[in-house]
Design an enzyme around this catalytic site. Structure first.
Site, PDB file in Angstrom:
ATOM      1  N   LYS A   1      21.976  -7.516 -13.901  1.00 50.99           N
ATOM      2  CA  LYS A   1      22.756  -6.690 -14.851  1.00 50.99           C
ATOM      3  C   LYS A   1      24.253  -6.846 -14.521  1.00 50.99           C
ATOM      4  O   LYS A   1      24.677  -7.960 -14.247  1.00 50.99           O
ATOM      5  CB  LYS A   1      22.269  -5.247 -14.797  1.00 50.99           C
ATOM      6  CG  LYS A   1      20.746  -5.151 -14.976  1.00 50.99           C
ATOM      7  CD  LYS A   1      20.229  -3.761 -15.079  1.00 50.99           C
ATOM      8  CE  LYS A   1      18.715  -3.792 -15.272  1.00 50.99           C
ATOM      9  NZ  LYS A   1      18.119  -2.488 -15.431  1.00 50.99           N
TER      10      LYS A   1
ATOM     11  N   GLY B   1      15.273   1.733 -13.828  1.00 48.43           N
ATOM     12  CA  GLY B   1      16.363   2.297 -13.035  1.00 48.43           C
ATOM     13  C   GLY B   1      16.163   3.755 -12.657  1.00 48.43           C
ATOM     14  O   GLY B   1      17.085   4.420 -12.193  1.00 48.43           O
TER      15      GLY B   1
ATOM     16  N   SER C   1      11.398  -0.140 -12.265  1.00 51.94           N
ATOM     17  CA  SER C   1      11.263   0.392 -10.901  1.00 51.94           C
ATOM     18  C   SER C   1      10.220  -0.336 -10.055  1.00 51.94           C
ATOM     19  O   SER C   1       9.567   0.272  -9.205  1.00 51.94           O
ATOM     20  CB  SER C   1      10.994   1.903 -10.930  1.00 51.94           C
ATOM     21  OG  SER C   1      12.092   2.565 -11.539  1.00 51.94           O
TER      22      SER C   1
ATOM     23  N   HIS D   1      16.469  -7.083 -24.034  1.00 50.37           N
ATOM     24  CA  HIS D   1      16.442  -6.057 -22.983  1.00 50.37           C
ATOM     25  C   HIS D   1      16.850  -4.704 -23.570  1.00 50.37           C
ATOM     26  O   HIS D   1      17.740  -4.634 -24.413  1.00 50.37           O
ATOM     27  CB  HIS D   1      17.367  -6.443 -21.828  1.00 50.37           C
ATOM     28  CG  HIS D   1      17.151  -5.575 -20.623  1.00 50.37           C
ATOM     29  ND1 HIS D   1      17.659  -4.303 -20.533  1.00 50.37           N
ATOM     30  CD2 HIS D   1      16.434  -5.781 -19.488  1.00 50.37           C
ATOM     31  CE1 HIS D   1      17.279  -3.771 -19.384  1.00 50.37           C
ATOM     32  NE2 HIS D   1      16.535  -4.652 -18.723  1.00 50.37           N
TER      33      HIS D   1
ATOM     34  N   ASN E   1      16.989  -9.392 -12.348  1.00 52.52           N
ATOM     35  CA  ASN E   1      18.022  -9.138 -13.349  1.00 52.52           C
ATOM     36  C   ASN E   1      19.139  -8.346 -12.675  1.00 52.52           C
ATOM     37  O   ASN E   1      18.974  -7.157 -12.404  1.00 52.52           O
ATOM     38  CB  ASN E   1      17.388  -8.344 -14.517  1.00 52.52           C
ATOM     39  CG  ASN E   1      18.412  -7.938 -15.561  1.00 52.52           C
ATOM     40  OD1 ASN E   1      19.558  -8.382 -15.546  1.00 52.52           O
ATOM     41  ND2 ASN E   1      17.996  -7.077 -16.475  1.00 52.52           N
TER      42      ASN E   1
ATOM     43  N   GLU F   1       8.772  -3.509 -20.463  1.00 50.53           N
ATOM     44  CA  GLU F   1       9.576  -2.622 -19.619  1.00 50.53           C
ATOM     45  C   GLU F   1       9.738  -1.258 -20.289  1.00 50.53           C
ATOM     46  O   GLU F   1      10.621  -1.081 -21.139  1.00 50.53           O
ATOM     47  CB  GLU F   1      10.968  -3.219 -19.414  1.00 50.53           C
ATOM     48  CG  GLU F   1      10.968  -4.593 -18.804  1.00 50.53           C
ATOM     49  CD  GLU F   1      12.316  -4.901 -18.174  1.00 50.53           C
ATOM     50  OE1 GLU F   1      12.364  -5.022 -16.952  1.00 50.53           O
ATOM     51  OE2 GLU F   1      13.318  -4.975 -18.902  1.00 50.53           O
TER      52      GLU F   1
ATOM     53  N   GLU G   1      18.599  -2.362 -22.504  1.00 51.99           N
ATOM     54  CA  GLU G   1      20.019  -1.991 -22.375  1.00 51.99           C
ATOM     55  C   GLU G   1      20.856  -2.654 -23.471  1.00 51.99           C
ATOM     56  O   GLU G   1      21.837  -2.100 -23.945  1.00 51.99           O
ATOM     57  CB  GLU G   1      20.525  -2.346 -20.969  1.00 51.99           C
ATOM     58  CG  GLU G   1      20.009  -1.338 -19.957  1.00 51.99           C
ATOM     59  CD  GLU G   1      19.783  -1.874 -18.561  1.00 51.99           C
ATOM     60  OE1 GLU G   1      20.303  -2.959 -18.239  1.00 51.99           O
ATOM     61  OE2 GLU G   1      19.066  -1.204 -17.794  1.00 51.99           O
TER      62      GLU G   1
HETATM   63  P1  PGA Z   1      14.805  -1.641 -12.602  1.00 49.69           P
HETATM   64  O1  PGA Z   1      15.252  -2.493 -13.885  1.00 49.69           O
HETATM   65  O2  PGA Z   1      13.985  -2.544 -11.743  1.00 49.69           O
HETATM   66  O3  PGA Z   1      16.098  -1.228 -11.955  1.00 49.69           O
HETATM   67  O4  PGA Z   1      14.012  -0.484 -13.107  1.00 49.69           O
HETATM   68  C1  PGA Z   1      14.359  -3.373 -14.516  1.00 49.69           C
HETATM   69  C2  PGA Z   1      15.037  -4.059 -15.676  1.00 49.69           C
HETATM   70  O5  PGA Z   1      15.790  -3.414 -16.411  1.00 49.69           O
HETATM   71  O6  PGA Z   1      14.830  -5.272 -15.896  1.00 49.69           O
END
Ligand code: PGA
Length: 229
Positions: free
Chosen positions: A8, A163, A193, A88, A6, A157, A90
């Site tokens: 983003k 992140g 992560s 997601h 992803n 997640e 976010e």
């Molecule tokens: P990350 O994000 O690997 O940077 O923790 C995962 C995601 O939001 O899909």
């Protein structure tokens, strides 16, 4: 295993193209049963050929119309994109998508026959309340969602692991996946992560069918290392 990247709001049209070219070269030796997904930003969507699936990080639940700033099915069809991320954290937290919006989006893209990667995850304050609070929170994110949809993959997640560099522990992932699998019998990804240093540990957990990777997917070396691990 499923390995999904992803991006983003990272990478451009040009860098995505270069990335995918390099990735394709690197993953020729991947196991045939493993599958790879890439979710670039919508400006980088295009026709890409290779042993991977390109999907969209988001779309508005309409063919086309007056939805300023959004893309619909018409824009995705141009590139034969039939895979979408929905729910997601976010989009829920930063873009303010309620469960009602998320489930309406799900219903629409299901109707359109899209493959859906549906994301769920709890915030830290819920995790701190223990396993039953976590499950209650996660199950509420299935409200209005047809979990028997055939083209469905779930991604668990935990928000506090996204992140942050701090992945959930093996025990946390194992117990949450085990509990989720009792309710939803679909491929279940872990996200938060995931990186080359912990990928083997994560993919060895029973009930983990793959990973959804943000930060560590941005560099093609790192993501392909995860796929080939
Ligand atoms: P990350 O994000 O690997 O940077 O923790 C995962 C995601 O939001 O899909």
């Amino acid at each position: 295993m499923i390995y999904a990247a992803n991006f983003k709001t990272n990478h451009t049209r040009k860098t995505t193209k270069d990335y995918i070219k390099k990735l394709q070269e690197k993953i020729v030796t991947k196991k045939t049963e493993d599958s790879v997904y890439i979710f670039p930003p919508s400006t980088a969507l295009d026709h890409f050929e290779g042993d991977f699936t390109v999907g969209t990080q988001n779309a508005y639940p309409a063919q086309n119309g007056a939805y300023t700033g959004e893309i619909g099915v018409e824009q995705l069809e141009e590139f034969a994109i039939k895979t979408i991320l929905i729910g997601h954290s976010e989009r829920r937290e930063v873009l303010g998508e309620s469960q009602e919006i998320v489930s309406a989006k799900f219903a629409y893209f299901k109707e359109q026959g899209f493959e859906i990667i549906y994301c769920i995850g709890e915030p830290l304050e819920v995790r701190e309340q223990g396993d039953s609070a976590v499950m209650e929170y996660l199950l509420a994110q299935f409200e209005g969602i047809d979990t028997s949809y055939e083209d469905l993959i779930i991604a668990y997640e935990p928000i506090w692991a996204i992140g942050t560099g701090r992945s959930a522990t093996v025990e946390e992932i194992a117990s949450t996946h085990e509990a989720l699998k009792k309710t939803v019998q679909k491929p279940l990804l872990y996200g938060g992560s995931a990186k080359p240093a912990n990928i083997k540990e994560i993919t060895s957990i029973r009930g983990v069918d793959g990973v959804l990777v943000g930060s560590a997917s941005l560099d093609v070396e790192s993501f392909s290392q995860m796929i080939l691990s």
